[in-house]
Design a protein around this motif. Structure first.
Motif, short mmCIF file in Angstrom:
data_model
loop_
_atom_site.label_atom_id
_atom_site.label_comp_id
_atom_site.label_asym_id
_atom_site.label_seq_id
_atom_site.Cartn_x
_atom_site.Cartn_y
_atom_site.Cartn_z
N MET B 132 0.84 -1.20 0.00
CA MET B 132 0.00 0.00 0.00
C MET B 132 0.87 1.25 0.00
SD MET B 132 -3.35 -0.81 0.68
CE MET B 132 -4.30 -0.65 2.16
N ASN B 133 1.93 1.20 0.81
CA ASN B 133 2.84 2.32 0.90
C ASN B 133 3.48 2.63 -0.44
OD1 ASN B 133 4.14 4.22 2.59
ND2 ASN B 133 4.09 2.68 4.20
N GLU B 134 3.91 1.56 -1.11
CA GLU B 134 4.53 1.71 -2.42
C GLU B 134 3.54 2.34 -3.40
OE1 GLU B 134 7.73 0.81 -2.49
OE2 GLU B 134 7.89 1.61 -4.52
N LYS B 135 2.28 1.92 -3.30
CA LYS B 135 1.25 2.44 -4.20
C LYS B 135 0.98 3.92 -3.92
CE LYS B 135 -1.43 -1.74 -4.23
NZ LYS B 135 -2.81 -2.22 -4.10
N LEU B 136 0.92 4.27 -2.64
CA LEU B 136 0.70 5.68 -2.29
C LEU B 136 1.86 6.53 -2.79
CD1 LEU B 136 -0.66 8.06 -0.88
CD2 LEU B 136 0.47 7.37 1.23
N ASN B 137 3.09 6.07 -2.51
CA ASN B 137 4.26 6.83 -2.94
C ASN B 137 4.26 7.02 -4.45
OD1 ASN B 137 4.93 6.66 -0.27
ND2 ASN B 137 6.57 5.17 -0.53
N LEU B 138 3.91 5.96 -5.16
CA LEU B 138 3.89 6.03 -6.61
C LEU B 138 2.79 6.99 -7.09
CD1 LEU B 138 5.50 4.52 -8.88
CD2 LEU B 138 3.38 3.31 -9.30
#
Lengths: 120, 231, 287
Positions: B132-138
């Motif tokens: 989820m974190n990776e998706k938000l950052n992206l």
């Protein structure tokens, strides 16, 4: 999508579209997906898809209408020729493989005849 | 073709080793460039120098004609390989933060992407899972209309579903006016989105070129080439 | 930069608010205790009552000191985290100059000290009025009456030296990060800070002694040290690095004198270390 052949991806995508044309999945005059759509679908760089379309256009299999998109050719002769080309390339490939295994032309014809009957 | 990034004789040495060793590299405008190499090949060091959070020991680097600084930071959208958002933030806070600091940030695009990634606006950044974190950052990084995007290992350590979503988002949001630099060691999953690839080994460019030309010349996929070089 | 200040406040206000609440609770308890004790003043044991007052004074000092130290370490920590934690990847890729980042940290730090101080002061005045009634108003009036050019400049000079110290701390943190990469030596910045502080104090005191020109704050006239003739009644030795002298003619407060060049040196060192810190985190950063 994972491309396995040792070919550039634009050629592999051309082959996919050619197969769809020959099998009738894509009809003459039918609109191809946009570069962006296909690039999302196949998860491939849009520039690569663009190149595939350009090459297909060079082979007269598709044509582009400005602002409308890319379409399959309406020229039935060209599609027929594509069918013939693909068929002969598959057959040639097959014959070459069989010959390398030691079958004669006669053997091959016989074997193919029997197999075709069984499939029916 | 114009070069958006020009690197000449770039070196970075630490006490006991050289992370980059006299590296030359030009990156063309409008390309998606994959920087490939195993851990310790200098990928992250190179990216940190481009993004201005690390200084080279020697050599020169120009980004859109400028040395790394306030201007280059305003045109580079950077996805680090770690959770860089402030811990007190919610998802919504992080979007407002980006909007406040980057003039090129497109808020409506961000909320669209958020929906696509199925992220909850009210969630605390700290409570998000790795994927989820990776998706938000992206989401944040891609919602900028930046001249240069730099994505450091964007799909490392996320599950296959998230991986597909991330790849989708990258492809959908790429445009020909901008340049994307992506580092990865998961070559098989990402090679189809690269125009050009750069193989890094021990701080020097081992091989670089157009991905399709390399496939044609070597008659193998980039992943196989990677295995041949580093295997 | 205004935006960065906004987010810096957003990120720290909860902790500061916590300290404030603790301070207010502590003040309430202390004042309530004192007021109870006064109401039941026992003349037969005056010594005990005085000891109690002393104890309360001690407790108040402890509370204020403790809160100040906690806030201090929190504020210093918030700068340190930028250099040692992952959040630095966000902060240092923002299109901001190093000076803007250091400036923000500094402004927010002083904003919090001001808010804490003002809130605690006002609350205590209010509480005192409620608990002790009218006679306390007189005392506050007296306190306000003592505010003049002398106390104001004293505050200003103290503030200057506080700002310089905080900048010096930021500078020490940045320097220790840049010089020893990725090695988180806990106390290094503190040692650096002590050494640098000592050097600054030494320089300022040398300047004070070499150029002993003082500004008389009551007359705004320049005075040489010999005119002040107060070698025997200086209460603040210029040797401490503070460029201020209290004149005590025959034990009576006779005015305040500021060493012009010492103060100027302090100011220049403050600005230089500020710019130095900005330079370090912008040009020499090593995350």
């Amino acid at each position: 999508m994972i491309f396995k052949d040792n070919l550039p991806i634009y050629i592999q995508i051309m082959n996919i579209i050619k197969k769809r044309i020959v099998s009738g999945n894509l009809k003459e005059g039918e609109k191809l997906p946009s570069v962006r759509e296909l690039s999302t679908e196949l998860k491939v760089n849009p520039n690569t898809i663009q190149r595939s379309y350009q090459e297909l256009e060079r082979e007269n299999l598709v044509f582009t209408q400005r602002g409308m998109g890319t379409f399959i050719t309406e020229d039935k002769e060209i599609i027929k020729e594509l069918k013939r080309d693909m068929a002969s390339s598959i057959i040639n490939n097959f014959i070459e493989n069989m010959k390398s295994l030691g079958f004669t032309s006669q053997d091959i014809i016989e074997l193919v005849n029997n197999e075709v009957k069984e499939v029916k | 073709m114009t070069n958006i990034i020009e690197i000449k004789g770039l070196s970075k040495s630490y006490l006991n080793k050289k992370a980059l060793n006299n590296l030359d590299l030009n990156i063309e405008k409008g390309k998606v460039v994959g920087i490939l190499g195993p851990n310790g090949s200098g990928k992250t060091t190179l990216i940190k120098i481009i993004t201005g959070i690390l200084r080279q020991s020697k050599g020169e680097i120009l980004i859109d004609g400028s040395k790394p600084g306030v201007y280059t930071k305003s045109i580079v959208s950077y996805l680090p390989d770690r959770n860089f958002l402030y811990k007190w933030m919610t998802v919504e806070d992080s979007i407002k933060f980006y909007k406040d600091f980057y003039k090129d940030f497109d808020e409506s695009k961000a909320y669209e992407l958020l929906k696509f990634m199925k992220l909850d606006r009210k969630a605390k950044v700290e409570s998000l899972s790795k994927g989820m974190n990776e998706k938000l950052n992206l989401t944040l990084v891609l919602s900028r209309n930046a001249k240069i995007y730099i994505l450091d290992e964007p799909i490392a350590g996320v599950d296959p579903v998230a991986r597909d979503q991330i790849l989708d988002a990258i492809i959908k949001n790429y445009n020909r006016e901008s340049t994307m630099i992506i580092t990865t060691h998961l070559v098989r999953d990402m090679e189809n989105i690269f125009d050009d690839v750069v193989f890094l080994r021990e701080g020097v460019v081992e091989l670089s070129g157009n991905a399709e030309e390399l496939r044609e010349e070597r008659s193998m996929q980039i992943d196989d080439l990677y295995k041949e070089i580093f295997g | 930069m205004g935006k960065f200040i906004k987010y810096e406040i957003k990120g720290t206000y909860k902790f500061i608010l916590g300290i404030l609440v603790m301070l207010l609770i502590a003040s309430t308890i202390i004042q309530l205790n004192i007021s109870n004790e006064i109401k039941n003043f026992d003349y037969s044991s005056v010594n005990g009552e005085i000891n109690f007052m002393r104890f309360m004074f001690f407790v108040s000092t402890l509370v204020i000191f403790g809160a100040a130290i906690t806030a201090f370490f929190y504020i210093v920590g918030s700068f340190r985290k930028e250099l040692y934690e992952d959040r630095g990847y966000l902060t240092f890729t923002l299109p901001l100059t190093g000076n803007q980042i250091v400036g923000t940290k500094l402004i927010v730090a002083f904003l919090w000290y001001f808010v804490l101080g003002a809130a605690v002061l006002l609350y205590n005045i209010l509480l005192a009025i409620i608990l002790f009634g009218g006679q306390w108003m007189e005392i506050f009036k007296d306190i306000f009456n003592t505010i003049n050019i002398n106390t104001l400049s004293f505050t200003l000079i103290s503030l200057l030296s506080a700002v310089t110290s905080l900048i010096l701390i930021y500078f020490s943190i940045a320097l220790s990060k840049v010089s020893i990469r990725n090695k988180k030596i806990g106390g290094l910045w503190f040692i650096l800070f002590l050494v640098l502080s000592a050097i600054v104090a030494y320089i300022v005191s040398k300047v004070n002694l070499a150029l002993p020109y003082y500004l008389d704050l009551n007359t705004f006239k320049l005075a040489g040290i010999q005119e002040l003739s107060m070698l025997d009644h200086m209460s603040f030795s210029s040797g401490t690095g503070r460029s201020m002298v209290l004149g005590l003619g025959q034990g009576v407060f006779s005015g305040m004198y500021i060493n012009i060049f010492g103060t100027l040196t302090q100011l220049i060192i403050g600005i230089a270390t500020f710019i130095g810190t900005g330079y370090l985190i912008e040009k020499k950063i090593d995350l």
